[in-house]
Design a protein around this motif. Structure first.
Motif, mmCIF file in Angstrom:
data_model
loop_
_atom_site.group_PDB
_atom_site.id
_atom_site.type_symbol
_atom_site.label_atom_id
_atom_site.label_comp_id
_atom_site.label_asym_id
_atom_site.label_seq_id
_atom_site.Cartn_x
_atom_site.Cartn_y
_atom_site.Cartn_z
ATOM 1 N N LEU A 1 0.341 -5.888 3.003
ATOM 2 C CA LEU A 1 0.831 -6.598 1.779
ATOM 3 C C LEU A 1 -0.263 -7.735 1.316
ATOM 4 O O LEU A 1 -1.210 -8.219 2.067
ATOM 5 C CB LEU A 1 2.003 -7.256 2.317
ATOM 6 N N THR A 2 -0.368 -7.863 0.046
ATOM 7 C CA THR A 2 -1.001 -8.645 -0.776
ATOM 8 C C THR A 2 -0.465 -9.667 -1.793
ATOM 9 O O THR A 2 0.533 -9.141 -2.417
ATOM 10 C CB THR A 2 -2.412 -7.945 -1.369
ATOM 11 N N ALA A 3 -0.581 -10.915 -1.677
ATOM 12 C CA ALA A 3 -0.068 -11.866 -2.571
ATOM 13 C C ALA A 3 -1.141 -12.544 -3.183
ATOM 14 O O ALA A 3 -2.180 -12.832 -2.815
ATOM 15 C CB ALA A 3 0.797 -12.735 -1.743
ATOM 16 N N GLU B 1 0.744 -1.234 -0.098
ATOM 17 C CA GLU B 1 -0.151 0.046 0.032
ATOM 18 C C GLU B 1 1.018 1.386 0.083
ATOM 19 O O GLU B 1 0.461 2.279 -0.412
ATOM 20 C CB GLU B 1 -1.086 -0.016 1.321
ATOM 21 N N LYS B 2 2.159 1.266 0.767
ATOM 22 C CA LYS B 2 2.573 2.474 0.719
ATOM 23 C C LYS B 2 4.179 2.580 0.247
ATOM 24 O O LYS B 2 4.669 3.803 0.601
ATOM 25 C CB LYS B 2 2.662 2.753 2.313
ATOM 26 N N ASN B 3 4.541 1.883 -0.355
ATOM 27 C CA ASN B 3 6.034 1.867 -1.053
ATOM 28 C C ASN B 3 6.024 2.735 -2.375
ATOM 29 O O ASN B 3 4.776 3.207 -2.730
ATOM 30 C CB ASN B 3 6.408 0.596 -1.325
ATOM 31 N N PRO B 4 7.148 3.327 -2.705
ATOM 32 C CA PRO B 4 6.832 4.040 -3.952
ATOM 33 C C PRO B 4 6.035 3.387 -5.037
ATOM 34 O O PRO B 4 5.570 4.133 -5.981
ATOM 35 C CB PRO B 4 8.583 4.511 -4.308
ATOM 36 N N GLN B 5 6.367 2.055 -5.313
ATOM 37 C CA GLN B 5 5.428 1.591 -6.257
ATOM 38 C C GLN B 5 4.707 0.457 -5.579
ATOM 39 O O GLN B 5 5.308 -0.417 -4.823
ATOM 40 C CB GLN B 5 6.720 0.679 -7.119
ATOM 41 N N PRO B 6 3.477 -0.004 -6.084
ATOM 42 C CA PRO B 6 2.587 -0.697 -5.569
ATOM 43 C C PRO B 6 2.791 -2.184 -5.802
ATOM 44 O O PRO B 6 2.482 -3.051 -5.044
ATOM 45 C CB PRO B 6 1.213 -0.545 -6.014
ATOM 46 N N ASN B 7 3.494 -2.582 -6.706
ATOM 47 C CA ASN B 7 3.693 -4.031 -7.220
ATOM 48 C C ASN B 7 5.308 -4.155 -6.632
ATOM 49 O O ASN B 7 6.135 -3.829 -7.578
ATOM 50 C CB ASN B 7 3.624 -3.950 -8.696
ATOM 51 N N VAL B 8 5.298 -4.991 -5.943
ATOM 52 C CA VAL B 8 6.695 -5.251 -5.329
ATOM 53 C C VAL B 8 7.407 -6.289 -6.295
ATOM 54 O O VAL B 8 8.694 -6.160 -6.146
ATOM 55 C CB VAL B 8 6.676 -5.912 -3.873
ATOM 56 N N GLY B 9 6.707 -7.365 -6.578
ATOM 57 C CA GLY B 9 7.075 -8.182 -7.433
ATOM 58 C C GLY B 9 6.406 -9.085 -8.238
ATOM 59 O O GLY B 9 5.149 -9.483 -7.766
ATOM 60 N N ASN B 10 6.947 -9.743 -9.294
ATOM 61 C CA ASN B 10 6.225 -10.500 -10.142
ATOM 62 C C ASN B 10 6.982 -11.638 -10.265
ATOM 63 O O ASN B 10 8.070 -11.766 -10.865
ATOM 64 C CB ASN B 10 5.825 -10.145 -11.363
ATOM 65 N N ILE C 1 7.722 -19.112 -3.349
ATOM 66 C CA ILE C 1 8.684 -17.831 -3.599
ATOM 67 C C ILE C 1 9.025 -17.346 -2.165
ATOM 68 O O ILE C 1 8.212 -17.162 -1.288
ATOM 69 C CB ILE C 1 8.347 -17.008 -4.530
ATOM 70 N N SER C 2 10.374 -17.174 -2.032
ATOM 71 C CA SER C 2 10.850 -16.470 -0.726
ATOM 72 C C SER C 2 12.062 -15.212 -1.328
ATOM 73 O O SER C 2 12.686 -15.420 -1.943
ATOM 74 C CB SER C 2 11.716 -17.392 0.081
ATOM 75 N N THR C 3 11.761 -14.234 -0.546
ATOM 76 C CA THR C 3 12.562 -12.879 -0.962
ATOM 77 C C THR C 3 12.558 -11.990 0.389
ATOM 78 O O THR C 3 11.741 -12.277 1.461
ATOM 79 C CB THR C 3 11.827 -12.219 -2.194
ATOM 80 N N ARG C 4 13.347 -10.956 0.156
ATOM 81 C CA ARG C 4 13.268 -9.789 1.118
ATOM 82 C C ARG C 4 12.818 -8.488 0.292
ATOM 83 O O ARG C 4 13.311 -8.392 -0.931
ATOM 84 C CB ARG C 4 14.634 -9.572 1.663
ATOM 85 N N ILE C 5 11.989 -7.888 0.986
ATOM 86 C CA ILE C 5 11.527 -6.653 0.491
ATOM 87 C C ILE C 5 11.803 -5.291 1.267
ATOM 88 O O ILE C 5 12.278 -5.744 2.375
ATOM 89 C CB ILE C 5 9.876 -6.725 -0.044
ATOM 90 N N ARG C 6 11.596 -4.323 0.948
ATOM 91 C CA ARG C 6 11.958 -2.875 1.621
ATOM 92 C C ARG C 6 10.437 -2.353 1.874
ATOM 93 O O ARG C 6 9.647 -2.402 1.055
ATOM 94 C CB ARG C 6 12.645 -1.958 1.061
#
Length: 158
Positions: free
Chosen positions: A128-130, A95-104, A116-121
Motif C-alpha cells: 500500500l502507498t499513501a 497494487e492488486k485490488n480491482p482499482q489502484p486508487n483506494v481513496g482520496n 484519516i482512518s478507514t477500513r479497506i478491502r
C-alpha cells in the motif's frame, strides 16, 4: 383528424435494447486487478508529474491480516495545519485490488490535524502507498506491505 403516431411498448423496448447493445460495445474492459504499473500510473495522475518524496507520512496498517475484507488503516501526516502550511489531500493506493486508487481524502487547516482512518478491502498480499499533498504543492509518501491470508474483492457472494 389524423391519429398521432404512437410507439408501442414493444417497439420502444426493441429500440432501447438496440441502443444499449451499441453502447456496450463502447465500454472499455480493463484488467480485473490493478498491477504495480497501474498503481504507478494512478499515482502519476494524482501528482501530475511532481516529485514524490518519502517522509512526513505515516501509514499505519497491520503487517498481517487474517481477512482482507476489512483492513484498518490510519494515515497521519506531520503538519502544523495552519493556513500557511497544511495538508491539502491524502491518497491511498494499492497494487492488486480491482482499482489502484483506494481513496482520496481532502482536508483543510480547519481539520486541526492531518489524519484519516478507514477500513479497506484487500484482494491479496500487496504493498500500500499513501501520498499527501501539502499546501506548498509538495508530495510526500509512505508505503507498507500487508500479508493477507484470506483475500477479499475476489470472493463470490453465496
Amino acid at each position: 383528424m389524423a391519429e398521432p403516431d404512437r410507439t408501442t411498448r414493444r417497439q420502444f423496448l426493441a429500440t432501447a435494447g438496440g441502443a444499449a447493445l451499441g453502447a456496450v460495445s463502447l465500454v472499455h474492459v480493463g484488467p480485473a486487478r490493478a498491477t504495480p504499473d497501474t498503481m504507478k500510473a494512478a499515482i502519476r495522475d494524482i501528482v501530475n508529474g511532481a516529485a514524490v518524496r518519502p517522509g512526513k507520512v505515516k501509514l499505519d496498517v497491520p503487517p498481517l491480516v487474517e481477512n482482507g475484507n476489512t483492513v484498518p488503516l490510519t494515515v497521519t501526516v506531520t503538519s502544523p495545519m495552519s493556513d500557511a502550511d497544511h495538508v491539502v489531500s491524502i491518497h491511498i493506493f494499492n497494487e492488486k485490488n480491482p482499482q489502484p486508487n483506494v481513496g482520496n481524502f481532502y482536508i483543510s487547516p480547519r481539520a486541526g490535524r492531518a489524519q484519516i482512518s478507514t477500513r479497506i478491502r484487500l484482494a491479496d498480499t500487496q504493498t500500500l502507498t499513501a501520498i499527501a499533498k501539502l499546501s506548498d504543492g509538495s508530495f510526500w509518501s509512505a508505503t507498507a506491505d500487508v500479508v493477507v491470508t484470506l483475500a477479499a474483492c475476489t470472493e463470490e457472494a453465496t
